[in-house]
Design a protein around this motif. Structure first.
Motif, short mmCIF file in Angstrom:
data_model
loop_
_atom_site.label_atom_id
_atom_site.label_comp_id
_atom_site.label_asym_id
_atom_site.label_seq_id
_atom_site.Cartn_x
_atom_site.Cartn_y
_atom_site.Cartn_z
N MET A 120 0.82 -1.21 0.00
CA MET A 120 0.00 0.00 0.00
C MET A 120 0.85 1.27 0.00
O MET A 120 0.57 2.22 -0.73
N SER A 121 1.91 1.26 0.81
CA SER A 121 2.75 2.45 0.91
C SER A 121 3.45 2.78 -0.41
O SER A 121 3.35 3.91 -0.91
N PRO A 122 4.15 1.82 -1.06
CA PRO A 122 4.77 2.14 -2.35
C PRO A 122 3.73 2.44 -3.43
O PRO A 122 3.97 3.29 -4.30
N SER A 123 2.58 1.77 -3.39
CA SER A 123 1.55 2.05 -4.38
C SER A 123 1.02 3.47 -4.24
O SER A 123 0.80 4.17 -5.23
N PHE A 124 0.83 3.90 -3.00
CA PHE A 124 0.36 5.27 -2.77
C PHE A 124 1.41 6.29 -3.20
O PHE A 124 1.07 7.35 -3.74
N VAL A 126 3.62 5.97 -5.64
CA VAL A 126 3.56 6.03 -7.10
C VAL A 126 2.32 6.79 -7.53
O VAL A 126 2.38 7.63 -8.45
N LEU A 127 1.20 6.50 -6.89
CA LEU A 127 -0.06 7.17 -7.22
C LEU A 127 0.06 8.69 -7.04
O LEU A 127 -0.35 9.47 -7.92
N ASN A 128 0.63 9.10 -5.95
CA ASN A 128 0.78 10.53 -5.66
C ASN A 128 1.76 11.19 -6.62
O ASN A 128 1.55 12.33 -7.06
N THR A 129 2.83 10.47 -6.98
CA THR A 129 3.82 11.01 -7.90
C THR A 129 3.23 11.23 -9.29
O THR A 129 3.56 12.20 -9.98
N LEU A 130 2.33 10.34 -9.70
CA LEU A 130 1.70 10.46 -11.02
C LEU A 130 0.57 11.48 -11.04
O LEU A 130 -0.03 11.72 -12.09
N GLY A 131 0.27 12.08 -9.91
CA GLY A 131 -0.78 13.08 -9.84
C GLY A 131 -2.18 12.51 -9.89
O GLY A 131 -3.13 13.20 -10.28
N LEU A 132 -2.34 11.27 -9.47
CA LEU A 132 -3.65 10.61 -9.50
C LEU A 132 -4.33 10.60 -8.14
O LEU A 132 -5.40 10.00 -8.00
N GLY A 138 -7.32 7.13 -9.77
CA GLY A 138 -6.39 6.68 -8.75
C GLY A 138 -6.89 5.47 -8.00
O GLY A 138 -6.10 4.73 -7.39
N CYS A 139 -8.22 5.24 -8.03
CA CYS A 139 -8.79 4.04 -7.42
C CYS A 139 -8.84 2.88 -8.39
O CYS A 139 -9.04 1.74 -7.98
N ILE A 140 -8.65 3.17 -9.68
CA ILE A 140 -8.78 2.14 -10.71
C ILE A 140 -7.43 1.51 -11.06
O ILE A 140 -7.26 0.29 -11.00
N ILE A 141 -6.48 2.35 -11.43
CA ILE A 141 -5.21 1.87 -11.99
C ILE A 141 -4.45 0.92 -11.05
O ILE A 141 -3.98 -0.14 -11.49
N PRO A 142 -4.32 1.21 -9.75
CA PRO A 142 -3.55 0.29 -8.90
C PRO A 142 -4.22 -1.05 -8.66
O PRO A 142 -3.58 -1.98 -8.14
N THR A 143 -5.49 -1.19 -9.02
CA THR A 143 -6.22 -2.42 -8.69
C THR A 143 -6.48 -3.34 -9.88
O THR A 143 -7.00 -4.45 -9.69
N ASP A 205 -14.73 -2.51 -2.20
CA ASP A 205 -13.42 -2.05 -1.75
C ASP A 205 -13.57 -0.82 -0.86
O ASP A 205 -14.31 0.11 -1.17
N TYR A 206 -12.86 -0.84 0.24
CA TYR A 206 -12.94 0.28 1.19
C TYR A 206 -11.57 0.89 1.47
O TYR A 206 -11.43 2.12 1.50
N ILE A 207 -10.56 0.04 1.66
CA ILE A 207 -9.26 0.53 2.10
C ILE A 207 -8.61 1.43 1.06
O ILE A 207 -8.15 2.54 1.38
N TRP A 208 -8.56 0.95 -0.20
CA TRP A 208 -7.84 1.75 -1.20
C TRP A 208 -8.54 3.07 -1.51
O TRP A 208 -7.88 4.11 -1.58
N PRO A 209 -9.86 3.11 -1.72
CA PRO A 209 -10.51 4.42 -1.89
C PRO A 209 -10.31 5.34 -0.69
O PRO A 209 -10.24 6.56 -0.85
N LEU A 210 -10.23 4.76 0.51
CA LEU A 210 -9.99 5.58 1.69
C LEU A 210 -8.64 6.27 1.62
O LEU A 210 -8.49 7.42 2.06
N LEU A 211 -7.64 5.60 1.03
CA LEU A 211 -6.31 6.19 0.89
C LEU A 211 -6.23 7.14 -0.31
O LEU A 211 -5.51 8.15 -0.25
N ALA A 212 -6.95 6.82 -1.37
CA ALA A 212 -6.78 7.55 -2.62
C ALA A 212 -7.70 8.76 -2.77
O ALA A 212 -7.44 9.61 -3.62
N LEU A 213 -8.75 8.84 -1.97
CA LEU A 213 -9.73 9.92 -2.13
C LEU A 213 -9.82 10.77 -0.87
O LEU A 213 -9.80 10.24 0.24
N SER A 214 -9.93 12.06 -1.08
CA SER A 214 -10.12 12.98 0.05
C SER A 214 -11.32 13.89 -0.15
O SER A 214 -11.82 14.47 0.82
N ASP A 215 -11.80 14.03 -1.38
CA ASP A 215 -12.95 14.87 -1.67
C ASP A 215 -14.24 14.07 -1.44
O ASP A 215 -14.46 13.05 -2.10
#
Length: 272
Positions: A120-124, A126-132, A138-143, A205-215
């Motif tokens: 989760m940590s390295p995936s996040f 990469v996700l943040n670096t790519l601006g997703l 950002g909830c789709i590509i890593p899964t 899915d709950y965990i990954w959207p919780l990490l990838a979304l803030s809005d």
């Protein structure tokens, strides 16, 4: 003796099924109860005062359309990409003979032994670096890359005779045509199975959207349901009715694809 064993097996299976489905039935029945009935003692299975007000309140107070559309977009797109990638990767691993492919397959298979929390940590990062970050993509590509789907498709394509591909090549078909026109129609049951599982994984899915979304406007249904549980109070009536509504799409998908699995001809295109 055989009859007794068969009866015992059916009784055990029926009892296990009731034990498994009882919480779901209780959830559905409770969604039609008045809020004051949920914690009455002794508990009653059927509602004393049947009401649809819980669903009306849920539709008025809970932005169900927005959250459902967000979840549906993530789920459908991720499922389509997952199925397509798994089919292509499984086909290549099963039918192309290169020494390094077996090594690659073993490396990919080894990733199934890694807990999700580890990556989760390295995936996040990469996700943040790519601006997703804070985007639905950002909830789709890593899964979309799942080794379960790749393994399922590879094991099926291994059983498909290589002569089928060679005959198509003799007839002038290229590799893309062989995959699209021959291989994909053959593996419809496997595609249906993978689609059901993938849809369920993404929808719940709950965990990954919780990490990838803030809005909050981009929340999925699972994240939005969490907002109904406050620090001091829980809106149980709305929570129960919304949870029941969130199960309907998964039920529809299962019914549709389950019919395809039952009706699919497993030996299509592979006749002696």
């Amino acid at each position: 003796m055989k009859t007794t064993n068969k009866v015992l097996k059916y009784v055990f299976a029926f009892g296990f099924a009731i034990l498994w489905i009882f919480p779901v039935i209780w959830l559905i029945i409770s969604s039609f109860k008045d809020g004051s009935e949920l914690f009455n003692y002794p508990l009653t299975i059927l509602p004393e005062h049947f009401t649809l007000e819980n669903y009306t309140t849920a539709l008025q107070q809970f932005d169900l359309i927005r959250y459902t559309s967000n979840t549906a977009f993530i789920t459908v797109v991720a499922t389509v990409i997952t199925v397509l990638m798994s089919c292509m990767c499984g086909y290549a691993l099963a039918k192309y003979k290169y020494k390094w492919l077996n090594v690659l397959f073993m490396c990919l298979l080894a990733t199934t032994m890694l807990p999700t929390e580890v990556i989760m940590s390295p995936s996040f990062t990469v996700l943040n670096t790519l601006g997703l970050y804070n985007s639905l993509w950002g909830c789709i590509i890593p899964t979309v890359g799942t080794m379960t789907g790749v393994f399922l498709m590879r094991q099926f394509f291994i059983t498909v005779p290589t002569e089928l591909m060679e005959s198509a090549r003799i007839d002038g078909a290229n590799e893309g045509s062989i995959f699209v026109r021959i291989m994909l129609p053959i593996c419809k049951p496997q595609i249906a199975i993978l689609a059901i599982f993938s849809f369920q994984w993404r929808w719940n899915d709950y965990i990954w959207p919780l990490l990838a979304l803030s809005d909050p406007k981009k929340y999925t249904l699972q994240l939005a349901l969490r907002t109904l549980s406050g620090a001091e109070a829980v809106n149980w009536t709305v929570l129960l009715s919304t949870a029941v509504l969130s199960m309907i799409p998964i039920l529809i998908v299962f019914i549709v694809f389950n019919k395809q699995i039952m009706n699919a001809n497993m030996s299509s295109g592979v006749k002696g």
